[in-house]
Every structure is written in structure tokens, then in C-alpha cells.
Write a protein that holds these residues in place. Structure first.
Motif, PDB file in Angstrom:
ATOM      1  N   ASN A  32       0.876  -1.259   0.219  1.00 21.56           N
ATOM      2  CA  ASN A  32       0.071  -0.114  -0.210  1.00 21.56           C
ATOM      3  C   ASN A  32       0.963   1.553  -0.086  1.00 21.56           C
ATOM      4  O   ASN A  32      -0.134   2.133  -0.591  1.00 21.56           O
ATOM      5  N   GLN A  33       2.320   1.012   0.013  1.00 23.31           N
ATOM      6  CA  GLN A  33       3.156   2.530   0.156  1.00 23.31           C
ATOM      7  C   GLN A  33       2.917   3.107  -1.254  1.00 23.31           C
ATOM      8  O   GLN A  33       3.941   4.253  -1.347  1.00 23.31           O
ATOM      9  N   MET A  34       2.508   2.441  -1.944  1.00 21.92           N
ATOM     10  CA  MET A  34       3.541   2.419  -3.546  1.00 21.92           C
ATOM     11  C   MET A  34       3.022   2.964  -4.582  1.00 21.92           C
ATOM     12  O   MET A  34       2.033   2.207  -4.700  1.00 21.92           O
ATOM     13  N   PHE A  48      -2.882   4.824  -8.539  1.00 22.91           N
ATOM     14  CA  PHE A  48      -3.416   3.471  -8.001  1.00 22.91           C
ATOM     15  C   PHE A  48      -1.918   2.713  -7.000  1.00 22.91           C
ATOM     16  O   PHE A  48      -1.128   3.165  -7.413  1.00 22.91           O
ATOM     17  N   GLN A  49      -2.871   2.209  -6.374  1.00 20.40           N
ATOM     18  CA  GLN A  49      -1.831   0.768  -5.402  1.00 20.40           C
ATOM     19  C   GLN A  49      -2.315  -0.040  -5.300  1.00 20.40           C
ATOM     20  O   GLN A  49      -3.644  -0.368  -6.242  1.00 20.40           O
ATOM     21  N   ILE A  50      -1.632  -0.962  -5.362  1.00 23.42           N
ATOM     22  CA  ILE A  50      -1.937  -2.244  -5.804  1.00 23.42           C
ATOM     23  C   ILE A  50      -1.325  -3.485  -4.039  1.00 23.42           C
ATOM     24  O   ILE A  50      -0.196  -3.112  -3.463  1.00 23.42           O
ATOM     25  N   GLY A  51      -2.081  -3.312  -3.475  1.00 21.29           N
ATOM     26  CA  GLY A  51      -2.149  -4.394  -1.934  1.00 21.29           C
ATOM     27  C   GLY A  51      -2.561  -5.525  -2.335  1.00 21.29           C
ATOM     28  O   GLY A  51      -1.949  -6.410  -3.281  1.00 21.29           O
ATOM     29  N   GLY A  52      -2.107  -6.384  -1.250  1.00 24.89           N
ATOM     30  CA  GLY A  52      -2.378  -7.153  -0.739  1.00 24.89           C
ATOM     31  C   GLY A  52      -0.765  -8.469  -1.277  1.00 24.89           C
ATOM     32  O   GLY A  52       0.163  -7.283  -0.713  1.00 24.89           O
ATOM     33  N   GLY A  53      -1.207  -9.909  -1.343  1.00 22.02           N
ATOM     34  CA  GLY A  53       0.478  -9.908  -1.920  1.00 22.02           C
ATOM     35  C   GLY A  53       1.089  -9.614  -3.164  1.00 22.02           C
ATOM     36  O   GLY A  53       0.723  -9.367  -4.278  1.00 22.02           O
ATOM     37  N   ASN A  58      -4.702  -5.916  -6.266  1.00 22.50           N
ATOM     38  CA  ASN A  58      -5.622  -6.379  -5.221  1.00 22.50           C
ATOM     39  C   ASN A  58      -5.538  -4.673  -5.138  1.00 22.50           C
ATOM     40  O   ASN A  58      -4.341  -4.526  -4.560  1.00 22.50           O
ATOM     41  N   LEU A  59      -5.942  -3.698  -6.149  1.00 19.79           N
ATOM     42  CA  LEU A  59      -6.488  -2.751  -6.256  1.00 19.79           C
ATOM     43  C   LEU A  59      -7.016  -1.844  -5.513  1.00 19.79           C
ATOM     44  O   LEU A  59      -7.811  -2.130  -4.550  1.00 19.79           O
ATOM     45  N   SER A  60      -6.094  -1.138  -5.174  1.00 20.61           N
ATOM     46  CA  SER A  60      -6.387   0.044  -3.750  1.00 20.61           C
ATOM     47  C   SER A  60      -6.317   1.329  -4.091  1.00 20.61           C
ATOM     48  O   SER A  60      -5.191   2.165  -4.728  1.00 20.61           O
ATOM     49  N   ASN A  61      -6.964   2.021  -3.351  1.00 20.56           N
ATOM     50  CA  ASN A  61      -6.631   3.973  -3.631  1.00 20.56           C
ATOM     51  C   ASN A  61      -6.882   4.625  -5.305  1.00 20.56           C
ATOM     52  O   ASN A  61      -5.794   5.139  -5.454  1.00 20.56           O
ATOM     53  N   VAL A  62      -7.734   3.969  -5.491  1.00 20.92           N
ATOM     54  CA  VAL A  62      -7.895   4.126  -6.992  1.00 20.92           C
ATOM     55  C   VAL A  62      -8.152   5.864  -7.468  1.00 20.92           C
ATOM     56  O   VAL A  62      -9.908   5.453  -6.300  1.00 20.92           O
ATOM     57  N   LYS A  63      -7.512   6.847  -8.841  1.00 26.97           N
ATOM     58  CA  LYS A  63      -7.775   8.014  -8.283  1.00 26.97           C
ATOM     59  C   LYS A  63      -7.767   8.428 -10.015  1.00 26.97           C
ATOM     60  O   LYS A  63      -6.631   7.693 -10.059  1.00 26.97           O
ATOM     61  N   PRO A 109       6.003   5.302 -11.784  1.00 28.52           N
ATOM     62  CA  PRO A 109       6.049   5.660 -10.023  1.00 28.52           C
ATOM     63  C   PRO A 109       5.513   7.707 -10.049  1.00 28.52           C
ATOM     64  O   PRO A 109       5.371   7.942  -9.361  1.00 28.52           O
ATOM     65  N   ASP A 110       5.016   7.921 -11.067  1.00 31.31           N
ATOM     66  CA  ASP A 110       4.738   9.139 -11.178  1.00 31.31           C
ATOM     67  C   ASP A 110       4.356   9.796 -12.898  1.00 31.31           C
ATOM     68  O   ASP A 110       4.734   9.390 -13.590  1.00 31.31           O
ATOM     69  N   PRO A 111       3.794  10.640 -13.281  1.00 31.15           N
ATOM     70  CA  PRO A 111       3.007  11.037 -14.159  1.00 31.15           C
ATOM     71  C   PRO A 111       4.252  11.734 -15.056  1.00 31.15           C
ATOM     72  O   PRO A 111       4.853  12.554 -14.518  1.00 31.15           O
TER      73      PRO A 111
END
Length: 116
Positions: A32-34, A48-53, A58-63, A109-111
């Protein structure tokens, strides 16, 4: 005068397959930190961030960002930009495996400055 016999050229095929695996079968940027960015079709891009293993998508924080100045708004699976991102991730590698390490769709990692 040279009297050597002519020898017809010969060709031999040699396999150049590497015995080491080079497939990148799981996500290296999970956790979750990347935060990653993807340039979607049309205006805007998503973060977006890729959570889980590392082998689970497992997508999270998608904006979604309309442009570089926007603050971004959270989107979920009902949004077409989320669906586009998810499909691009699934077909670019990750848990399905890239052909070679470091190869894949444009996730950064950056737009990039040229993105809308």
C-alpha cells in the motif's frame, strides 16, 4: 596456382534459449505504500496502489485526475476508467506474467508531463 578443392558452405542452427527463467510472474510493486500512475484513453490519468501479496492484483486507492492541476477523485469498479486500468494491468503481466522482466504497459511511479 592454388588447387584446393571447393567446399560448399554449411549452416548449423544453434538454440539460443536461456535456461534461466526470465518471466516476471508477480507484481514487484505491491504494498500500500507504492503509488503508480497510468495514462488512460482520452483526457486524464489514474493513480493506484496494489495491495495484498505480490501475486495478487488487489487494487486500492484508485483515483482519477482530469488534468495535472486536479486533486483527483476516488473511483471504484463501477467507473469505466477503473475498468480500463484493471484490464490493462491484467493483460500487461503481473499475476499473468510478463514475457520478460521489466516489460509491460506504461505504468509509472510518477505521472509524465505530456499526460493530460
Amino acid at each position: 596456382m592454388n588447387t584446393t578443392n571447393y567446399e560448399k558452405p554449411k549452416m548449423k542452427f544453434v538454440s539460443l534459449r536461456n535456461k534461466k527463467e526470465v518471466a516476471n510472474t508477480c507484481w514487484g510493486g505491491h504494498g500500500n505504500q507504492m503509488t503508480w500512475f497510468y495514462d488512460t484513453q482520452g483526457p486524464g490519468y489514474v493513480s493506484f496502489q496494489i495491495g495484498g501479496g505480490k501475486c495478487t492484483l488487489n487494487l486500492s486507492n484508485v483515483k482519477y485526475y482530469e488534468n495535472k492541476e486536479s486533486q483527483g477523485q476516488n473511483i471504484d469498479q463501477s467507473n469505466e476508467k477503473y475498468d480500463e486500468l484493471h484490464n490493462a494491468l491484467k493483460t500487461s503481466g503481473g499475476e499473468s506474467g510478463n514475457p520478460f522482466k521489466g516489460e509491460g504497459v506504461n505504468f509509472f511511479p510518477d505521472p509524465k508531463p505530456e499526460w493530460s
